[in-house]
Design an enzyme around this catalytic site. Structure first.
Site, PDB file in Angstrom:
ATOM      1  N   HIS A 110      52.752  27.825   8.014  1.00  0.00           N
ATOM      2  CA  HIS A 110      53.579  27.209   7.155  1.00  0.00           C
ATOM      3  C   HIS A 110      53.358  26.232   6.053  1.00  0.00           C
ATOM      4  CE1 HIS A 110      57.090  27.459  10.268  1.00  0.00           C
ATOM      5  NE2 HIS A 110      55.774  27.860  11.199  1.00  0.00           N
ATOM      6  N   CYS A 151      56.438  32.731   8.472  1.00  0.00           N
ATOM      7  CA  CYS A 151      56.756  32.565  10.155  1.00  0.00           C
ATOM      8  C   CYS A 151      57.632  33.458  10.601  1.00  0.00           C
ATOM      9  CB  CYS A 151      56.559  31.225  10.767  1.00  0.00           C
ATOM     10  SG  CYS A 151      56.154  31.036  12.394  1.00  0.00           S
ATOM     11  N   ARG A 162      55.296  39.239  17.238  1.00  0.00           N
ATOM     12  CA  ARG A 162      55.913  37.757  17.413  1.00  0.00           C
ATOM     13  C   ARG A 162      54.727  36.963  17.996  1.00  0.00           C
ATOM     14  NH1 ARG A 162      62.024  37.787  18.958  1.00  0.00           N
ATOM     15  NH2 ARG A 162      61.095  36.132  20.061  1.00  0.00           N
ATOM     16  N   GLU A 215      63.518  30.652  14.380  1.00  0.00           N
ATOM     17  CA  GLU A 215      63.390  31.494  15.399  1.00  0.00           C
ATOM     18  C   GLU A 215      64.084  32.783  14.914  1.00  0.00           C
ATOM     19  OE1 GLU A 215      63.163  33.599  18.439  1.00  0.00           O
ATOM     20  OE2 GLU A 215      65.698  33.432  17.650  1.00  0.00           O
ATOM     21  N   SER A 216      63.386  33.722  14.926  1.00  0.00           N
ATOM     22  CA  SER A 216      63.416  35.170  13.889  1.00  0.00           C
ATOM     23  C   SER A 216      64.686  35.865  14.474  1.00  0.00           C
ATOM     24  CB  SER A 216      62.212  35.923  13.891  1.00  0.00           C
ATOM     25  OG  SER A 216      62.018  36.375  15.244  1.00  0.00           O
ATOM     26  N   GLU A 251      55.038  24.907   3.706  1.00  0.00           N
ATOM     27  CA  GLU A 251      55.799  23.854   3.465  1.00  0.00           C
ATOM     28  C   GLU A 251      55.528  22.720   4.363  1.00  0.00           C
ATOM     29  OE1 GLU A 251      57.594  26.162   6.995  1.00  0.00           O
ATOM     30  OE2 GLU A 251      56.395  26.731   5.260  1.00  0.00           O
ATOM     31  N   ILE A 267      52.306  27.574  13.860  1.00  0.00           N
ATOM     32  CA  ILE A 267      53.127  27.584  14.956  1.00  0.00           C
ATOM     33  C   ILE A 267      53.771  28.681  15.659  1.00  0.00           C
ATOM     34  CG2 ILE A 267      54.961  26.039  15.786  1.00  0.00           C
ATOM     35  CD1 ILE A 267      54.489  24.197  13.171  1.00  0.00           C
ATOM     36  N   ARG A 268      53.572  29.095  16.797  1.00  0.00           N
ATOM     37  CA  ARG A 268      53.953  30.222  17.479  1.00  0.00           C
ATOM     38  C   ARG A 268      54.016  31.612  16.358  1.00  0.00           C
ATOM     39  NH1 ARG A 268      59.738  29.062  18.752  1.00  0.00           N
ATOM     40  NH2 ARG A 268      59.692  31.121  19.238  1.00  0.00           N
TER      41      ARG A 268
END
Length: 191
Positions: A172, A81, A109, A49-50, A174, A136-137
């Site tokens: 992502h 992300c 975002r 969550e940024s 990872e 993802i988002r």
């Protein structure tokens, strides 16, 4: 072990990045305080969550310490992300959100929608070839400065960019078994 890479461990999927580095024979050091940056040449900022990442990094003094090291050229960064959002100079629609501002880019975002609209897509990454992206988002890069190179696009939208020793990804890597993007970052960082 060939080297040590820091992974910002304030919030988000830092464990997945640690596992990706481990598969490459690289020791990952969790970074939560300024002193944890000592001796590091590279830092990964994970997804999550940024806003939370930015607030905690500011509260713990990491924002200024990381920015200084990047500007001095002594620390390479890889943001995925939410991590990519934190690296950007501008966050569209969120002018007050804490950010590092070391990547000359404006990001949007949640550009592809909410959590339920997450998706996976095959991409073509410059210098690496086909790469499976997990979104993802995910943010998207809407404006890029002259020194920012686009390494991958989803349609016309930049989703992987590089500026000097700063690498930023909307997706992502990872969350895949493919080590090539992490390896690319290690080479970029000289680790």
């Amino acid at each position: 072990m060939r080297g040590v890479v820091g992974v910002l461990a304030l919030q988000g999927d830092f464990r997945e990045h640690k596992e990706a580095l481990k598969r490459l024979g690289i020791e990952a050091k969790e970074v939560r305080k300024v002193k944890d940056l000592e001796g590091l040449k590279a830092l990964i900022v994970p997804g999550g969550e940024s806003t939370t990442i930015g607030k905690l990094a500011r509260e713990y003094g990491l924002e200024e310490a990381v920015r200084r090291r990047v500007e001095e050229g002594t620390l390479a960064l890889f943001g995925t992300c939410a991590g990519a959002i934190w690296l950007a100079r501008e966050i569209l629609g969120y002018p007050e959100q804490p950010r590092l501002g070391v990547l000359d880019a404006a990001v949007e975002r949640n550009a592809f929608g909410r959590q339920v609209e997450s998706f996976e897509e095959d991409l073509e990454v410059e210098g690496l070839g086909p790469f499976h992206g997990v979104f993802i988002r995910a943010p998207v890069f809407r404006r890029l400065g002259e020194g920012v190179e686009v390494l991958a696009r989803l349609g016309d939208l930049p989703v992987l960019v590089r500026q000097g020793k700063v690498l930023a990804s909307s997706f992502h890597p990872e969350l895949t078994e493919d080590p090539r993007l992490h390896r690319y970052f290690l080479e970029l960082a000289g680790v």
